[in-house]
Design an enzyme around this catalytic site. Structure first.
Site, mmCIF file in Angstrom:
data_model
loop_
_atom_site.group_PDB
_atom_site.id
_atom_site.type_symbol
_atom_site.label_atom_id
_atom_site.label_comp_id
_atom_site.label_asym_id
_atom_site.label_seq_id
_atom_site.Cartn_x
_atom_site.Cartn_y
_atom_site.Cartn_z
ATOM 1 N N LYS A 207 0.827 -1.223 0.000
ATOM 2 C CA LYS A 207 0.000 0.000 0.000
ATOM 3 C C LYS A 207 0.852 1.260 0.000
ATOM 4 O O LYS A 207 0.537 2.223 -0.685
ATOM 5 C CB LYS A 207 -0.864 0.073 1.272
ATOM 6 C CG LYS A 207 -2.115 -0.722 1.249
ATOM 7 C CD LYS A 207 -2.932 -0.445 2.513
ATOM 8 C CE LYS A 207 -2.330 -1.023 3.750
ATOM 9 N NZ LYS A 207 -1.925 -0.252 4.822
ATOM 10 N N ARG B 44 12.624 -4.297 5.132
ATOM 11 C CA ARG B 44 12.162 -3.019 4.584
ATOM 12 C C ARG B 44 13.016 -1.838 5.079
ATOM 13 O O ARG B 44 13.445 -1.793 6.220
ATOM 14 C CB ARG B 44 10.700 -2.822 5.016
ATOM 15 C CG ARG B 44 10.069 -1.572 4.482
ATOM 16 C CD ARG B 44 8.578 -1.683 4.456
ATOM 17 N NE ARG B 44 7.973 -1.781 5.779
ATOM 18 C CZ ARG B 44 6.668 -1.825 5.969
ATOM 19 N NH1 ARG B 44 5.844 -1.810 4.935
ATOM 20 N NH2 ARG B 44 6.183 -1.913 7.185
ATOM 21 N N ARG C 1 12.184 1.124 10.223
ATOM 22 C CA ARG C 1 11.203 1.418 11.269
ATOM 23 C C ARG C 1 11.430 0.553 12.505
ATOM 24 O O ARG C 1 11.739 -0.633 12.385
ATOM 25 C CB ARG C 1 9.802 1.142 10.730
ATOM 26 C CG ARG C 1 9.295 2.249 9.851
ATOM 27 C CD ARG C 1 8.038 1.864 9.142
ATOM 28 N NE ARG C 1 7.041 1.187 9.978
ATOM 29 C CZ ARG C 1 5.818 0.917 9.581
ATOM 30 N NH1 ARG C 1 5.425 1.254 8.369
ATOM 31 N NH2 ARG C 1 4.973 0.302 10.379
ATOM 32 N N ARG D 193 1.339 -7.098 14.764
ATOM 33 C CA ARG D 193 0.628 -6.209 13.824
ATOM 34 C C ARG D 193 -0.324 -7.009 12.939
ATOM 35 O O ARG D 193 -1.416 -6.547 12.610
ATOM 36 C CB ARG D 193 1.645 -5.422 12.966
ATOM 37 C CG ARG D 193 2.291 -4.291 13.770
ATOM 38 C CD ARG D 193 3.601 -3.810 13.185
ATOM 39 N NE ARG D 193 3.499 -3.289 11.846
ATOM 40 C CZ ARG D 193 4.541 -3.170 11.013
ATOM 41 N NH1 ARG D 193 5.752 -3.553 11.395
ATOM 42 N NH2 ARG D 193 4.380 -2.667 9.834
HETATM 43 P P1 AMP Z 1 1.837 1.653 9.504
HETATM 44 O O1 AMP Z 1 2.931 2.619 9.205
HETATM 45 O O2 AMP Z 1 0.591 1.948 8.725
HETATM 46 O O3 AMP Z 1 2.261 0.212 9.388
HETATM 47 O O4 AMP Z 1 1.449 1.892 11.042
HETATM 48 C C1 AMP Z 1 2.391 1.680 12.081
HETATM 49 C C2 AMP Z 1 1.682 1.644 13.416
HETATM 50 O O5 AMP Z 1 1.069 2.921 13.677
HETATM 51 C C3 AMP Z 1 0.562 0.624 13.533
HETATM 52 O O6 AMP Z 1 1.034 -0.653 13.876
HETATM 53 C C4 AMP Z 1 -0.278 1.259 14.668
HETATM 54 O O7 AMP Z 1 0.310 1.017 15.922
HETATM 55 C C5 AMP Z 1 -0.150 2.737 14.380
HETATM 56 N N1 AMP Z 1 -1.260 3.209 13.504
HETATM 57 C C6 AMP Z 1 -1.177 3.622 12.216
HETATM 58 N N2 AMP Z 1 -2.380 3.979 11.734
HETATM 59 C C7 AMP Z 1 -3.254 3.800 12.761
HETATM 60 C C8 AMP Z 1 -4.653 3.960 12.911
HETATM 61 N N3 AMP Z 1 -5.433 4.359 11.884
HETATM 62 N N4 AMP Z 1 -5.203 3.676 14.114
HETATM 63 C C9 AMP Z 1 -4.453 3.279 15.146
HETATM 64 N N5 AMP Z 1 -3.139 3.063 15.077
HETATM 65 C C10 AMP Z 1 -2.535 3.321 13.900
#
Ligand code: AMP
Length: 218
Positions: A15, A131, A164, A175
């Protein structure tokens, strides 16, 4: 007409890469809640400190905190023609809040599409642990599947790539659990509203891009 595009799919389904490309193609902002939260963490704000404690466990950050960030962001002028929203909503509660936010902001009808990246999940942990991304332009690399030309250096910006903190195997498993429990029910939610567009996210970046464009331009 305004285009509101949201994206669903498991961690590392591609994504981030595709929505980055799409935002440039459409000229809409790329709004990625994960990056917005990581920016709060790096500034050590109150919200950032709270967010970190959840992100480090692979759990969702409390809905009020993300809701506040997203509401402010979607109300900004650069979203007037549309937005590419990556990583939000991630639960039924967030999907309902997004409907309310859109209803408040939109002065006229908008096209809303929930684009679901359907992918075989076996390779995803491997993708996550290799990554890297560019802290400047956001370009995503993968040491195994899409390496930068010079090790650890962005091809475009020539700055050092970062990894990250939550891209390790233990947090990645958490996750995935969070995704299946909290986020995957949204697939049916949007399907029932005839807003879901499923694309096959297996294959090369170019192949997935072609499929994505068909859905976006239709
Ligand atoms: P991502 O970069 O999208 O993989 O997000 C990394 C982390 O940020 C996730 O594992 C969540 O802990 C937090 N996170 C991102 N987007 C959200 C959301 N919409 N609601 C709650 N936590 C979020």
């Amino acid at each position: 007409m305004k285009k509101e595009l949201i994206f669903l799919g498991p961690p590392a389904c591609g994504k981030g890469t595709q929505t980055n490309m799409l935002s440039k193609y459409l000229g809409f902002p790329h709004i990625d809640t994960g990056s917005l939260l990581r920016a709060e963490i790096s500034k050590a704000t109150e919200d950032g400190i709270v967010a970190k404690s959840f992100i480090d466990k692979g759990q969702l950050v409390p809905p009020e905190l993300v809701g506040k960030i997203i509401k402010n962001r979607l109300a900004q002028e650069d979203c007037n023609n549309g937005y590419v929203l990556d990583g939000y909503p991630r639960s039924m509660e967030q999907a309902e809040l997004l409907e309310r936010i859109n209803a408040e902001i939109d002065s006229e009808k908008a096209i809303f599409k929930a684009i679901y990246f359907d992918i075989d999940t076996e390779i995803l942990i491997d993708r996550i642990v290799h990554r890297q991304s560019c802290p400047k332009c956001g370009e995503i690399y993968n040491k195994k599947f899409k390496p930068s030309k010079v090790e650890n250096i962005c091809d475009k910006c020539h700055v050092e790539l970062s990894t990250r903190a939550d891209d390790n195997e233990e947090i990645a498993h958490a996750r995935f659990d969070t995704y299946y429990k909290e986020t995957s029910p949204l697939i049916e939610f949007y399907q029932n509203k005839n807003m879901l567009h499923k694309i096959d996210a297996n294959g090369s970046i170019d192949e997935v891009w072609e499929r994505l464009l068909k859905v976006v331009n239709n």
